[in-house]
Design a protein around this motif. Sequence first.
Motif, short mmCIF file in Angstrom:
data_model
loop_
_atom_site.label_atom_id
_atom_site.label_comp_id
_atom_site.label_asym_id
_atom_site.label_seq_id
_atom_site.Cartn_x
_atom_site.Cartn_y
_atom_site.Cartn_z
N PHE A 134 0.85 -1.18 0.00
CA PHE A 134 0.00 0.00 0.00
C PHE A 134 0.89 1.23 0.00
O PHE A 134 1.83 1.34 0.79
CB PHE A 134 -0.91 0.02 1.23
CG PHE A 134 -1.73 -1.23 1.41
CD1 PHE A 134 -2.82 -1.47 0.60
CD2 PHE A 134 -1.39 -2.16 2.37
CE1 PHE A 134 -3.58 -2.62 0.77
CE2 PHE A 134 -2.13 -3.32 2.54
CZ PHE A 134 -3.24 -3.55 1.73
N THR A 135 0.60 2.18 -0.87
CA THR A 135 1.45 3.35 -1.02
C THR A 135 0.76 4.61 -0.53
O THR A 135 -0.41 4.82 -0.79
CB THR A 135 1.84 3.54 -2.50
OG1 THR A 135 2.51 2.35 -2.95
CG2 THR A 135 2.77 4.72 -2.67
N ASP A 136 1.52 5.44 0.21
CA ASP A 136 1.06 6.74 0.66
C ASP A 136 2.00 7.77 0.09
O ASP A 136 3.15 7.88 0.51
CB ASP A 136 1.04 6.81 2.18
CG ASP A 136 0.42 8.08 2.72
OD1 ASP A 136 0.24 9.02 1.92
OD2 ASP A 136 0.13 8.14 3.92
N TYR A 137 1.55 8.49 -0.90
CA TYR A 137 2.43 9.42 -1.60
C TYR A 137 2.69 10.70 -0.82
O TYR A 137 3.59 11.46 -1.16
CB TYR A 137 1.85 9.77 -2.97
CG TYR A 137 1.82 8.61 -3.92
CD1 TYR A 137 2.99 8.18 -4.56
CD2 TYR A 137 0.64 7.93 -4.19
CE1 TYR A 137 2.97 7.11 -5.44
CE2 TYR A 137 0.62 6.86 -5.07
CZ TYR A 137 1.79 6.46 -5.69
OH TYR A 137 1.77 5.39 -6.56
N LYS A 138 1.91 10.96 0.24
CA LYS A 138 2.05 12.21 0.98
C LYS A 138 2.92 12.09 2.22
O LYS A 138 3.17 13.07 2.90
CB LYS A 138 0.66 12.74 1.36
CG LYS A 138 -0.19 13.13 0.17
CD LYS A 138 -1.53 13.69 0.62
CE LYS A 138 -2.40 14.08 -0.56
NZ LYS A 138 -3.70 14.63 -0.14
N GLY A 139 3.36 10.92 2.56
CA GLY A 139 4.19 10.72 3.74
C GLY A 139 4.49 9.26 3.94
O GLY A 139 4.09 8.41 3.14
N ASP A 246 -6.79 -15.74 -0.23
CA ASP A 246 -7.65 -14.57 -0.43
C ASP A 246 -6.87 -13.36 -0.89
O ASP A 246 -7.42 -12.45 -1.51
CB ASP A 246 -8.39 -14.20 0.86
CG ASP A 246 -9.44 -15.23 1.25
OD1 ASP A 246 -9.83 -16.02 0.37
OD2 ASP A 246 -9.86 -15.22 2.41
N ILE A 247 -5.60 -13.31 -0.55
CA ILE A 247 -4.84 -12.10 -0.82
C ILE A 247 -3.55 -12.36 -1.58
O ILE A 247 -2.79 -11.44 -1.85
CB ILE A 247 -4.49 -11.37 0.50
CG1 ILE A 247 -3.79 -12.31 1.47
CG2 ILE A 247 -5.73 -10.80 1.13
CD1 ILE A 247 -3.38 -11.64 2.76
N TYR A 248 -3.32 -13.61 -1.99
CA TYR A 248 -2.08 -13.93 -2.70
C TYR A 248 -2.41 -14.82 -3.88
O TYR A 248 -3.18 -15.75 -3.77
CB TYR A 248 -1.12 -14.65 -1.76
CG TYR A 248 0.13 -15.16 -2.43
CD1 TYR A 248 1.13 -14.27 -2.82
CD2 TYR A 248 0.29 -16.51 -2.69
CE1 TYR A 248 2.27 -14.74 -3.43
CE2 TYR A 248 1.43 -16.97 -3.31
CZ TYR A 248 2.41 -16.08 -3.68
OH TYR A 248 3.54 -16.54 -4.30
N PRO A 249 -1.89 -14.61 -5.10
CA PRO A 249 -0.95 -13.51 -5.36
C PRO A 249 -1.67 -12.21 -5.67
O PRO A 249 -2.80 -12.23 -6.12
CB PRO A 249 -0.18 -14.00 -6.58
CG PRO A 249 -1.20 -14.83 -7.30
CD PRO A 249 -2.04 -15.50 -6.22
N ARG A 250 -1.06 -11.12 -5.43
CA ARG A 250 -1.54 -9.79 -5.75
C ARG A 250 -0.42 -8.97 -6.33
O ARG A 250 0.71 -9.05 -5.87
CB ARG A 250 -2.04 -9.06 -4.49
CG ARG A 250 -3.35 -9.60 -3.94
CD ARG A 250 -4.52 -9.13 -4.77
NE ARG A 250 -5.78 -9.59 -4.20
CZ ARG A 250 -6.49 -8.90 -3.34
NH1 ARG A 250 -6.07 -7.73 -2.95
NH2 ARG A 250 -7.62 -9.37 -2.86
N SER A 251 -0.71 -8.16 -7.30
CA SER A 251 0.30 -7.23 -7.80
C SER A 251 0.35 -6.02 -6.88
O SER A 251 -0.68 -5.59 -6.38
CB SER A 251 -0.03 -6.78 -9.23
OG SER A 251 -1.30 -6.18 -9.27
N PRO A 252 1.54 -5.45 -6.67
CA PRO A 252 1.65 -4.31 -5.74
C PRO A 252 0.99 -3.06 -6.26
O PRO A 252 0.94 -2.83 -7.48
CB PRO A 252 3.16 -4.10 -5.62
CG PRO A 252 3.73 -4.73 -6.83
CD PRO A 252 2.82 -5.87 -7.19
N HIS A 253 0.40 -2.31 -5.39
CA HIS A 253 -0.15 -1.00 -5.70
C HIS A 253 0.90 0.04 -5.40
O HIS A 253 1.76 -0.14 -4.52
CB HIS A 253 -1.41 -0.76 -4.85
CG HIS A 253 -2.55 -1.63 -5.28
ND1 HIS A 253 -3.66 -1.16 -5.87
CD2 HIS A 253 -2.71 -2.97 -5.20
CE1 HIS A 253 -4.50 -2.16 -6.13
NE2 HIS A 253 -3.92 -3.26 -5.71
N SER A 254 0.27 0.79 -7.31
CA SER A 254 1.17 1.89 -7.16
C SER A 254 0.89 2.52 -5.75
O SER A 254 -0.30 2.60 -5.48
CB SER A 254 1.14 2.81 -8.34
OG SER A 254 1.53 2.16 -9.47
#
Length: 278
Positions: A134-139, A246-254
Amino acid sequence: MIDRNLRFVGHVEAVTSVQFSPDGHLMASASQDRTVRLWIPCIHGESSALKAHTAPVRSVNFSHDGQFLVTASNDKSVKVWSVHHQRLLLSLSQHTHWVRCAKFSPDGRLIASCSEDKTVKIWDAANKVCIDSFTDYKGFANYVDFNPSGTCVVSAGSNHTVKLWDIRMNKLLQHYQDVQTITKLATLHGPVLSVAFSKGGEKFASGGADAQVLLWKTNFDTFNYKEVLKHHIRRIHTDDPPHLLDIYPRSPHSHDGKSQSIEVSSRITHNNICSFSI
């Protein structure tokens, strides 16, 4: 006043994280001296050092059965150790900046980590792979933890935010201080450094640089959570821990040690929040 009964000597630089094992028979500490120590919390303070990190160690966390230890470091890695054998088992190295915190899920199958690379990553501990990002671009997140059922992670941000992620749906559920997605409960003055769920998961506490501890409601009672999960065809129950499929495999989020007392503050009187000034 706080009575400091025992002093344990072993680390040669600042201690950044401490935790008791689930049975209370051991204590682990992480330090800027690049080591992790396992202590017998008795009058003698016997300890052994775990060495593998090449930079300051930021956090230490026992698995819920007490058999394993996960550590996070400025060397950009997350490492898992055997407590009984006191040796390194595996290293997870996909973060591209200092790793601030790493935590086991309640069942020990998953690890959540957060880094100054502005990502929160979910790892399959058995297979040594990152299954979500999970990506947080603001911090970046200073601290991360799982809820009691292991279905969600909460992160504490350097940009004064607290975020709640569902790792089954791979989405942000709540963003505190984002008025477009949820009612703002309070203003967070300064970086959030720590978060922790209550036993039942209906509340979580956050602590930060503003010297306050805040108690939050997750709002699962008002958020129609089961309706959302109906759209996720693999799982419709909210109480069971997620299966890896349920959660694998998953591609990473930008310390600062000067504080000797706790005083209840009345500055915030919202029904959903208790504020403690230290």
